[in-house]
Motif scaffolding. Structure first.
Motif, PDB file in Angstrom:
ATOM      1  N   ALA A 111     -36.596 159.978  15.338  1.00 16.88           N
ATOM      2  CA  ALA A 111     -35.951 158.811  15.926  1.00 16.88           C
ATOM      3  C   ALA A 111     -36.894 157.454  14.893  1.00 16.88           C
ATOM      4  N   PRO A 112     -38.138 157.427  14.689  1.00 21.78           N
ATOM      5  CA  PRO A 112     -38.689 156.360  13.872  1.00 21.78           C
ATOM      6  C   PRO A 112     -38.135 156.239  12.634  1.00 21.78           C
ATOM      7  N   VAL A 113     -37.759 157.438  11.874  1.00 21.17           N
ATOM      8  CA  VAL A 113     -37.362 157.389  10.339  1.00 21.17           C
ATOM      9  C   VAL A 113     -35.764 156.959  10.494  1.00 21.17           C
ATOM     10  N   VAL A 114     -34.991 157.337  11.635  1.00 21.12           N
ATOM     11  CA  VAL A 114     -33.719 156.934  11.754  1.00 21.12           C
ATOM     12  C   VAL A 114     -33.860 155.205  11.878  1.00 21.12           C
ATOM     13  N   ARG A 115     -34.679 154.764  12.720  1.00 21.07           N
ATOM     14  CA  ARG A 115     -34.940 153.165  12.860  1.00 21.07           C
ATOM     15  C   ARG A 115     -35.066 152.543  11.348  1.00 21.07           C
ATOM     16  N   LYS A 116     -35.939 153.014  10.799  1.00 19.60           N
ATOM     17  CA  LYS A 116     -36.138 152.572   9.394  1.00 19.60           C
ATOM     18  C   LYS A 116     -35.035 152.642   8.363  1.00 19.60           C
ATOM     19  N   ILE A 117     -34.357 153.915   8.418  1.00 23.18           N
ATOM     20  CA  ILE A 117     -32.994 153.943   7.538  1.00 23.18           C
ATOM     21  C   ILE A 117     -31.855 152.898   8.204  1.00 23.18           C
ATOM     22  N   VAL A 118     -31.606 152.567   9.239  1.00 23.65           N
ATOM     23  CA  VAL A 118     -30.794 151.663   9.611  1.00 23.65           C
ATOM     24  C   VAL A 118     -31.262 150.259   9.529  1.00 23.65           C
ATOM     25  N   HIS A 119     -32.408 150.058   9.481  1.00 24.54           N
ATOM     26  CA  HIS A 119     -32.873 148.644   8.978  1.00 24.54           C
ATOM     27  C   HIS A 119     -32.779 148.386   7.675  1.00 24.54           C
ATOM     28  N   LEU A 120     -33.126 149.343   6.979  1.00 24.31           N
ATOM     29  CA  LEU A 120     -33.033 148.995   5.424  1.00 24.31           C
ATOM     30  C   LEU A 120     -31.434 149.006   5.152  1.00 24.31           C
ATOM     31  N   ARG A 121     -30.356 149.580   5.713  1.00 26.59           N
ATOM     32  CA  ARG A 121     -29.021 149.673   5.325  1.00 26.59           C
ATOM     33  C   ARG A 121     -28.471 148.343   5.999  1.00 26.59           C
ATOM     34  N   ARG A 138     -28.671 146.334   2.929  1.00 24.61           N
ATOM     35  CA  ARG A 138     -27.396 147.020   2.669  1.00 24.61           C
ATOM     36  C   ARG A 138     -27.617 147.851   1.307  1.00 24.61           C
ATOM     37  N   LEU A 139     -28.683 148.750   1.475  1.00 29.61           N
ATOM     38  CA  LEU A 139     -29.115 149.699   0.508  1.00 29.61           C
ATOM     39  C   LEU A 139     -28.266 150.926   0.305  1.00 29.61           C
ATOM     40  N   GLY A 140     -27.947 151.666  -0.574  1.00 36.77           N
ATOM     41  CA  GLY A 140     -27.054 152.869  -0.408  1.00 36.77           C
ATOM     42  C   GLY A 140     -28.280 154.077  -0.195  1.00 36.77           C
ATOM     43  N   PRO A 141     -27.819 155.471   0.183  1.00 31.32           N
ATOM     44  CA  PRO A 141     -28.467 156.384   0.312  1.00 31.32           C
ATOM     45  C   PRO A 141     -29.467 156.906  -0.694  1.00 31.32           C
ATOM     46  N   HIS A 162     -27.822 159.932   3.927  1.00 31.54           N
ATOM     47  CA  HIS A 162     -26.433 159.883   4.141  1.00 31.54           C
ATOM     48  C   HIS A 162     -25.905 160.255   5.566  1.00 31.54           C
ATOM     49  N   ALA A 163     -26.397 161.505   5.842  1.00 36.47           N
ATOM     50  CA  ALA A 163     -26.096 162.238   7.297  1.00 36.47           C
ATOM     51  C   ALA A 163     -26.444 161.179   8.226  1.00 36.47           C
ATOM     52  N   VAL A 164     -27.672 160.522   8.148  1.00 38.27           N
ATOM     53  CA  VAL A 164     -27.969 159.557   9.270  1.00 38.27           C
ATOM     54  C   VAL A 164     -27.241 158.381   9.329  1.00 38.27           C
ATOM     55  N   LEU A 165     -26.924 157.966   8.186  1.00 40.94           N
ATOM     56  CA  LEU A 165     -25.650 156.778   8.034  1.00 40.94           C
ATOM     57  C   LEU A 165     -24.647 157.147   8.700  1.00 40.94           C
ATOM     58  N   VAL A 166     -23.864 158.261   8.566  1.00 38.81           N
ATOM     59  CA  VAL A 166     -22.539 158.789   9.014  1.00 38.81           C
ATOM     60  C   VAL A 166     -22.660 158.715  10.542  1.00 38.81           C
ATOM     61  N   ARG A 167     -23.966 159.283  10.859  1.00 33.85           N
ATOM     62  CA  ARG A 167     -24.160 159.581  12.428  1.00 33.85           C
ATOM     63  C   ARG A 167     -24.030 158.254  13.190  1.00 33.85           C
ATOM     64  N   CYS A 168     -24.633 157.211  12.588  1.00 33.84           N
ATOM     65  CA  CYS A 168     -24.768 155.814  13.159  1.00 33.84           C
ATOM     66  C   CYS A 168     -23.726 154.805  12.926  1.00 33.84           C
TER      67      CYS A 168
END
Length: 336
Positions: free
Chosen positions: A75-85, A89-92, A107-113
């Motif tokens: 979950a902490p890594v997912v939060r970092k990915i979502v924050h950067l996106r 608005r960075l890409g995978p 990319h899989a996390v971005l799809v899931r979110c």
């Protein structure tokens, strides 16, 4: 009974039901029924047992998702990915490079979110393109906390440069007795802006504090509800993210005392609170970093005037280029 069946299924739901009824209702053996429908006896036995336990609804396909996913992204890594996106608005590939992880996982996390395509997001504002709003002022308020590094005495690096900015930070840290981070750099603290936005009107209420504890958050909520009440607005619901202060018993009890229904956004879905995310961007650009401030107190002194300008005079594109205050009930002739 017609249901979609996955591509590799040996039997349709209707055929499964007939097979199961032969075994459960007519006493056929699983092996005999399996031969009749050209499947293995294990398959026949599985559908018979499921029919006996669940009836005809048990004949439908089930999700193949595993019950436990020990290798799922933490979950902490997912939060970092979502924050950067969401914020940059960075890409995978870029996100993966920053977090030292495969771009395919990002990319899989971005799809899931639900934020894998930037076409779903307004590139200029970061808000979802599809707009929505509640019908009346007070139907829903959004609450959140915006964190800003404090301005050192003499000004921050954005205006005085990196070297002078570091010297200013060091001098301010010595004066205030601030601690140091793991890189032995002086810390001068964080300003926590507790912000409240009315969903219908976009009228904003802001308080600056030294923390984001549950006690501070609930005090801000009480003040905001009273502030809106003075302007003829009765608040019904409050939407927050999943921060610890908003998950506390104190927050829930305060909402009950004020007669509010507390709601929280889906985890890792900043779109749900898009209005306040957009307000924070406007706040940063229009007040926090717009001009040179020679101290934190100077910047905070300019905050009330900026919030008044935002509420009373700044045209808001999402409400027909009117100022937010014109949508409140108590202003005769302004509420439509």
């Amino acid at each position: 009974m017609s249901h979609a069946t996955h591509a590799n299924a040996a039997l349709t739901p209707r055929a499964r039901l007939r097979l199961a009824r032969l075994i459960v209702g007519h006493g056929w053996s699983p092996a005999r029924a399996a031969e009749r429908y050209d499947v293995s006896w294990r398959t026949a036995k599985k559908w018979a047992e499921r029919y006996a336990a669940e009836g005809s609804t048990g004949m439908n396909d089930r999700s193949s998702r595993p019950h436990h996913q020990p290798n799922r992204t933490p979950a902490p890594v997912v939060r970092k990915i979502v924050h950067l996106r969401w914020k940059q608005r960075l890409g995978p590939v870029d996100i993966g490079d920053r977090l030292d992880m495969p771009s395919s996982t990002v990319h899989a996390v971005l799809v899931r979110c639900g934020i894998n395509r930037l076409t779903h997001i307004d590139r200029a504002t970061g808000e979802p393109i599809r707009r929505y709003e509640h019908e009346h002022p007070g139907d829903l308020i959004h609450v959140d906390v915006k964190k800003l590094g404090r301005v050192p005495d003499g000004g921050g690096w954005r205006y005085v440069g990196r070297q002078q900015g570091k010297r200013n930070r060091s001098a301010t840290a010595v004066r205030t007795g601030g601690p140091k981070n793991k890189h032995h750099q002086p810390l001068i603290g964080t300003c926590y802006l507790h912000t409240v936005i009315d969903d219908h009107s976009r009228v904003a209420y802001v308080e600056a504090h030294h923390d984001e504890t549950k006690e501070t958050a609930t005090a801000v909520l009480r003040n905001a509800v009273a502030w809106f009440a003075e302007r003829g607005v009765s608040v019904q619901r409050v939407l927050s993210d999943n921060g610890s202060c908003y998950r506390s018993n104190l927050w829930r009890e305060t909402c009950a005392e004020l007669g509010l229904t507390p709601k929280r956004t889906r985890p890792y879905r900043p779109q749900t609170n898009g209005k306040i995310e957009r307000f924070h961007r406007t706040l940063a650009e229009g007040w926090a970093f717009k001009k040179f401030y020679n101290s934190e107190s100077a910047r905070l002194a300019a905050l009330p005037a900026w919030v008044h300008e935002y509420n009373h005079h700044r045209p808001h594109s999402a409400i027909g280029k009117h100022s937010p205050i014109t949508r409140l009930n108590n202003l005769a002739g302004h509420h439509s």
